[in-house]
Design an enzyme around this catalytic site. Structure first.
Site, PDB file in Angstrom:
ATOM      1  N   SER A 232     -31.961  -0.137 -45.307  1.00  0.00           N
ATOM      2  CA  SER A 232     -31.075   0.562 -46.366  1.00  0.00           C
ATOM      3  C   SER A 232     -31.788   1.148 -47.641  1.00  0.00           C
ATOM      4  O   SER A 232     -32.909   0.805 -47.782  1.00  0.00           O
ATOM      5  CB  SER A 232     -29.826  -0.638 -46.602  1.00  0.00           C
ATOM      6  N   ALA A 236     -29.315   7.828 -44.116  1.00  0.00           N
ATOM      7  CA  ALA A 236     -30.089   9.158 -43.326  1.00  0.00           C
ATOM      8  C   ALA A 236     -29.951   8.616 -41.886  1.00  0.00           C
ATOM      9  O   ALA A 236     -30.250   7.480 -41.612  1.00  0.00           O
ATOM     10  CB  ALA A 236     -31.322   9.323 -44.034  1.00  0.00           C
ATOM     11  N   PHE A 305     -32.558   4.478 -38.893  1.00  0.00           N
ATOM     12  CA  PHE A 305     -31.318   4.767 -39.775  1.00  0.00           C
ATOM     13  C   PHE A 305     -31.330   3.828 -41.044  1.00  0.00           C
ATOM     14  O   PHE A 305     -31.717   2.963 -41.180  1.00  0.00           O
ATOM     15  CB  PHE A 305     -30.310   4.382 -38.823  1.00  0.00           C
ATOM     16  N   GLU A 306     -31.024   4.814 -41.982  1.00  0.00           N
ATOM     17  CA  GLU A 306     -30.685   4.372 -43.594  1.00  0.00           C
ATOM     18  C   GLU A 306     -29.120   4.138 -43.653  1.00  0.00           C
ATOM     19  O   GLU A 306     -28.673   5.358 -43.660  1.00  0.00           O
ATOM     20  CB  GLU A 306     -31.308   4.986 -44.441  1.00  0.00           C
ATOM     21  N   ILE A 307     -28.584   3.041 -43.983  1.00  0.00           N
ATOM     22  CA  ILE A 307     -26.918   2.920 -43.588  1.00  0.00           C
ATOM     23  C   ILE A 307     -26.489   2.809 -45.013  1.00  0.00           C
ATOM     24  O   ILE A 307     -25.219   2.787 -44.985  1.00  0.00           O
ATOM     25  CB  ILE A 307     -26.719   1.642 -42.875  1.00  0.00           C
TER      26      ILE A 307
END
Length: 435
Positions: A232, A236, A305-307
């Site tokens: 996080s 992205a 993944f950046e959530i």
């Protein structure tokens, strides 16, 4: 006269001291008003590390037909780590796992990113069918999941998480101050101009950290077709590479880009940045897990993944910067991203086609003797339950004997060459042949 001067000086000094105290008080009040308060962990929303792992253990216990769990341990130079791995897979035969698509997901690599471990728990609840995805038919979902084996690492950096829970809310590194996402071997140790050791300390060598060693050996034994490292700080969908402004070439790029674009269209509502990590974020990251998974393990689809991220949060308010602080946002993030992952589970088989074990790229690099022995002995330790102290001692002994062997070989070669040289010199010179 002298007494009057003394009294005047005393009064002046007292006035100056009073004025100084008044100014300091005003400055302090002004500072406190301009400095933002630091948001603490909201344990009404978030699980503590202990409670989260206990809930996962209970979940696995309730669903032994779907979930299994193991704890992998490692230590190095007095520092030890545990990583829990939960496996989802409905095996019908002993070797059934090797015929299925294999997925490896890692959460909580950075201690301060609590929302990622909450997502891991939500995904496990859905896999066990204790929670449902309203956007997906359960029968259709089960049909997809029957073709997969999924390994979930719900909290890769347990020691770092404990540091955060003890009050250091900005800590991203592990229990001895190493960033686990800079400790892998691809382009390890390179430092950019803006390098910050508090944020990016890569350790003393690639895989110096037990957590990285465990994850490396898990990946190389499992050979996943899909890897996702969940973080996080922003929203992205990143593909390789992190250490350079470049994406993979050819068919791998086509598959990864196609998947990410469809996921973004279905779930991100144009919020998510898409591209290579190094080309999109604005800085290069060296020694990352995703670059290793793609380049060395040969995972066909490797992502970061950046959530979630709050760009309005002050720099020192790390909990707010990396984690939702209200229930509505918290629930939205978990609902959106759990749906995202199950969409990926559905799409990956179509993107990859019939990927067999043979289609996974194999190692095409030279492996150092230390790295090879680390991996081999750790795998044996995990299989046979040897104590870590024995492993560490064994490693030291093997390295010592190997170095002694090299030294003795050099000495023997030197002595052999010296002997040949002396024997040539000591031969008698033949007398002149008479005419």
């Amino acid at each position: 006269m002298a007494l009057s001067v003394f009294l005047l000086l005393s009064i002046s000094i007292c006035f100056l001291v009073f004025l100084q105290d008044l100014l300091l008080s005003v400055d302090a009040q002004s500072y406190n008003q301009t400095q933002p308060s630091v948001t603490p962990i909201d344990y009404d929303l978030y699980h503590s590390s202990h409670n989260l792992m206990e809930e996962i253990r209970a979940l696995v216990h309730r669903h032994p037909d779907k979930l299994t769990m193991e704890t992998m341990k490692a230590a190095n130079k007095g520092y030890g780590a545990d990583i829990t791995v939960v496996t989802y897979g409905k095996e019908k035969e002993k070797n059934d796992k090797r015929s299925k698509l294999r997925i490896l997901l890692s959460f909580g690599q950075h201690g301060r990113e609590l929302i990622t471990t909450e997502l891991a728990l939500r995904i496990l609840f859905i896999l066990s069918e204790e929670k449902l995805l309203p956007s997906m038919d359960q029968a259709s979902l089960n049909s997809v999941l029957d073709k997969l084996v999924i390994k979930v690492v719900p909290m890769e950096n347990l020691n770092g998480r404990k540091v955060v829970e003890a009050g250091d809310l900005c800590e991203r590194r592990n229990g001895r101050g190493v960033d686990l996402n800079r400790n892998w071997s691809v382009d390890w140790g390179k430092k950019e101009k803006d390098y910050d050791p508090y944020e990016e300390n890569p350790g003393i060598a690639p895989f110096s950290e037990p957590e990285s060693q465990i994850m490396r050996n898990l990946a190389m034994s499992f050979e996943p077709h899909l890897w996702v490292n969940v973080h996080s700080g922003m929203e992205a969908l990143f593909m390789p590479y992190d250490h350079k402004n470049k994406t993979p070439d050819g068919l791998p790029l086509k598959h990864m880009k196609s998947l990410l674009e469809e996921v973004s269209h279905l779930h991100c509502q144009k919020r998510c940045m898409i591209g290579s990590g190094g080309g999109s974020v604005g800085y290069f990251a060296h020694g990352t897990a995703t670059d290793f998974m793609y380049e060395i393990v040969g995972v066909p689809m490797a992502f970061t993944f950046e959530i979630y991220g709050d760009g309005t949060a002050p720099a020192r308010d790390c909990f707010k910067m990396f984690n939702p602080t209200d229930f509505a946002t918290y629930d939205r993030v978990l609902s959106d991203w759990s749906a995202t992952f199950f969409t990926i589970f559905k799409l990956v088989p179509h993107q990859l086609g019939d990927y067999s074990k043979a289609s996974i790229m194999k190692l095409d690099r030279l492996v150092s003797i230390d790295e090879y022995l680390d991996g081999y002995l750790m795998e044996r330790r995990n299989r046979y339950g040897k104590k870590m102290e024995v492993l560490e001692l064994g490693m030291q002994e093997i390295r010592t004997y190997f170095r002694l062997f090299l030294l003795s070989s050099v000495l023997l070669l030197f002595m052999f060459c010296s002997r040949i040289s002396k024997s040539k010199c000591s031969r008698p010179i033949p007398s002149a042949i008479p005419l």
